[in-house]
Design a protein around this motif. Structure first.
Motif, PDB file in Angstrom:
ATOM      1  N   ASP A 240      -7.229 -13.740  12.713  1.00  0.00           N
ATOM      2  CA  ASP A 240      -6.692 -12.466  13.206  1.00  0.00           C
ATOM      3  C   ASP A 240      -6.559 -11.443  12.082  1.00  0.00           C
ATOM      4  N   HIS A 241      -6.157 -11.903  10.894  1.00  0.00           N
ATOM      5  CA  HIS A 241      -6.001 -10.994   9.754  1.00  0.00           C
ATOM      6  C   HIS A 241      -7.359 -10.492   9.260  1.00  0.00           C
ATOM      7  N   ILE A 242      -8.370 -11.362   9.337  1.00  0.00           N
ATOM      8  CA  ILE A 242      -9.716 -10.936   8.951  1.00  0.00           C
ATOM      9  C   ILE A 242     -10.240  -9.915   9.962  1.00  0.00           C
ATOM     10  N   ALA A 243      -9.994 -10.166  11.239  1.00  0.00           N
ATOM     11  CA  ALA A 243     -10.460  -9.244  12.278  1.00  0.00           C
ATOM     12  C   ALA A 243      -9.812  -7.867  12.138  1.00  0.00           C
ATOM     13  N   SER A 244      -8.551  -7.841  11.703  1.00  0.00           N
ATOM     14  CA  SER A 244      -7.844  -6.562  11.563  1.00  0.00           C
ATOM     15  C   SER A 244      -8.160  -5.856  10.252  1.00  0.00           C
ATOM     16  N   GLY A 245      -8.806  -6.575   9.320  1.00  0.00           N
ATOM     17  CA  GLY A 245      -9.101  -5.989   8.026  1.00  0.00           C
ATOM     18  C   GLY A 245      -8.011  -6.195   6.995  1.00  0.00           C
ATOM     19  N   ALA A 246      -6.915  -6.876   7.362  1.00  0.00           N
ATOM     20  CA  ALA A 246      -5.831  -7.131   6.413  1.00  0.00           C
ATOM     21  C   ALA A 246      -6.242  -8.138   5.339  1.00  0.00           C
ATOM     22  N   LEU A 247      -7.195  -9.008   5.683  1.00  0.00           N
ATOM     23  CA  LEU A 247      -7.781  -9.943   4.719  1.00  0.00           C
ATOM     24  C   LEU A 247      -9.297  -9.858   4.826  1.00  0.00           C
ATOM     25  N   VAL A 248      -9.966 -10.140   3.714  1.00  0.00           N
ATOM     26  CA  VAL A 248     -11.433 -10.185   3.724  1.00  0.00           C
ATOM     27  C   VAL A 248     -11.878 -11.504   3.111  1.00  0.00           C
ATOM     28  N   VAL A 249     -13.022 -11.981   3.572  1.00  0.00           N
ATOM     29  CA  VAL A 249     -13.589 -13.221   3.039  1.00  0.00           C
ATOM     30  C   VAL A 249     -14.328 -12.901   1.749  1.00  0.00           C
ATOM     31  N   VAL A 250     -14.124 -13.706   0.719  1.00  0.00           N
ATOM     32  CA  VAL A 250     -14.778 -13.482  -0.569  1.00  0.00           C
ATOM     33  C   VAL A 250     -15.676 -14.671  -0.914  1.00  0.00           C
ATOM     34  N   MET A 251     -16.600 -14.434  -1.796  1.00  0.00           N
ATOM     35  CA  MET A 251     -17.512 -15.447  -2.346  1.00  0.00           C
ATOM     36  C   MET A 251     -18.248 -16.199  -1.233  1.00  0.00           C
ATOM     37  N   THR A 252     -18.836 -15.448  -0.308  1.00  0.00           N
ATOM     38  CA  THR A 252     -19.473 -16.052   0.862  1.00  0.00           C
ATOM     39  C   THR A 252     -20.747 -16.813   0.525  1.00  0.00           C
TER      40      THR A 252
END
Length: 297
Positions: A240-252
């Motif tokens: 949910d936080h990734i969807a809202s932009g509050a968190l982002v995935v790094v080092m994909t």
């Protein structure tokens, strides 16, 4: 001699005192003390020496403990044989993680209790690493990567994690592109764990460093949202936080390898039928879910 009194004596002997045994059994200390007194009166010997630190087995108690434990196990086996097919009774004590446990595992445990009215299900939810044998658990449900131990594990489902950070943290400190670059970043961890990443078919292990640690996934999510560092977290609590932009995935480019959900039990030749039934129910739950029990990719 009452079999429940015998069970209580074994619990007190293994727990090292009346108070911890009462907590395990979910009863008051006075009930445990009365049961112990009945056994000692029946046998005519003192089994436990009470101390300010708990209770220590006397010589007679140490000799009697193993016989009592075997008697309880034999009674359990006999009860299983006499019960209708599929019915369970007695107590099942489970250690489950606080992260995911109440939301993802509790419905399965509640369904197990509903199906088996004679079964007492006692679950302790905590993200700390419990000692199954010393603390008297029949089994534990654990998420992640297994550590080497003498315990027996059964894989029941997949578990996916990812590295996440807040946009503010990345703006201030940059985003790591390779596992080697993680040493220059603040990691949000449960302890001193190692993080693993996949480079094709190769596994890369990194031991990150950080000043913020917590034994609970929700607390690490809060720290990541506050911009304190980079966290390795399961998808179920970050989606949910990734969807809202509050968190982002790094080092994909270097994703963590798939982990697992496991039922862990103390070593023995055969698991109890209660643990086997729980294991089968969890496997069915994970197979049924389109996304493994909500723990996310």
């Amino acid at each position: 001699m009452d079999i429940e009194d015998l069970r209580t004596f074994v619990e007190v002997a293994d727990a090292g005192g009346v108070s911890p045994a009462a907590r395990r059994l979910g009863v008051s200390k006075s009930i445990v003390s009365r049961q112990l007194a009945r056994i000692e009166a029946e046998l005519g010997v003192q089994l436990l020496a009470r101390t300010t630190r708990g209770a220590a087995l006397t010589e007679a108690g140490a000799a009697f403990r193993d016989h009592a434990a075997r008697a309880c196990a034999e009674i359990d086996t006999a009860r299983d044989m006499l019960l209708p097919d599929g019915e369970l009774c007695g107590r099942l004590r489970i250690a489950a993680p606080l992260t995911f446990g109440p939301t993802h595992l509790a419905p399965v445990l509640a369904d197990m209790a509903r199906r088996h009215p004679q079964l007492h299900v006692h679950t302790v939810y905590s993200d700390r690493f419990v000692d199954l044998i010393a603390e008297g658990f029949d089994c534990a449900i654990r998420f992640g990567y297994l550590q080497d131990s003498n315990l027996i594990a059964r894989h029941v489902g997949p578990f996916y994690g990812k590295l996440v950070a807040s946009p503010d943290y990345i703006k201030a400190h940059g985003s790591p592109e390779t596992p080697d670059e993680l040493v220059d970043h603040q990691a949000l961890m449960q302890g001193t764990e190692a993080w693993q990443f996949m480079d094709g078919d190769k596994i890369i292990t990194v031991r990150p460093q950080g000043r913020f640690k917590a034994d609970n996934g929700a607390a690490l999510v809060a720290a990541a949202l506050a911009g304190l560092g980079i966290a390795w977290l399961p998808g179920g609590i970050t989606d949910d936080h990734i969807a809202s932009g509050a968190l982002v995935v790094v080092m994909t480019r270097y994703p963590p390898p798939p982990a697992g959900v496991y039922v862990i039990r103390p070593p023995s030749q055969h698991p109890s039928r209660k643990v086997r039934v729980l294991t089968e129910m969890l496997i069915a739950c994970f197979e049924k879910a389109s996304r493994p029990a909500g723990v996310g990719r």
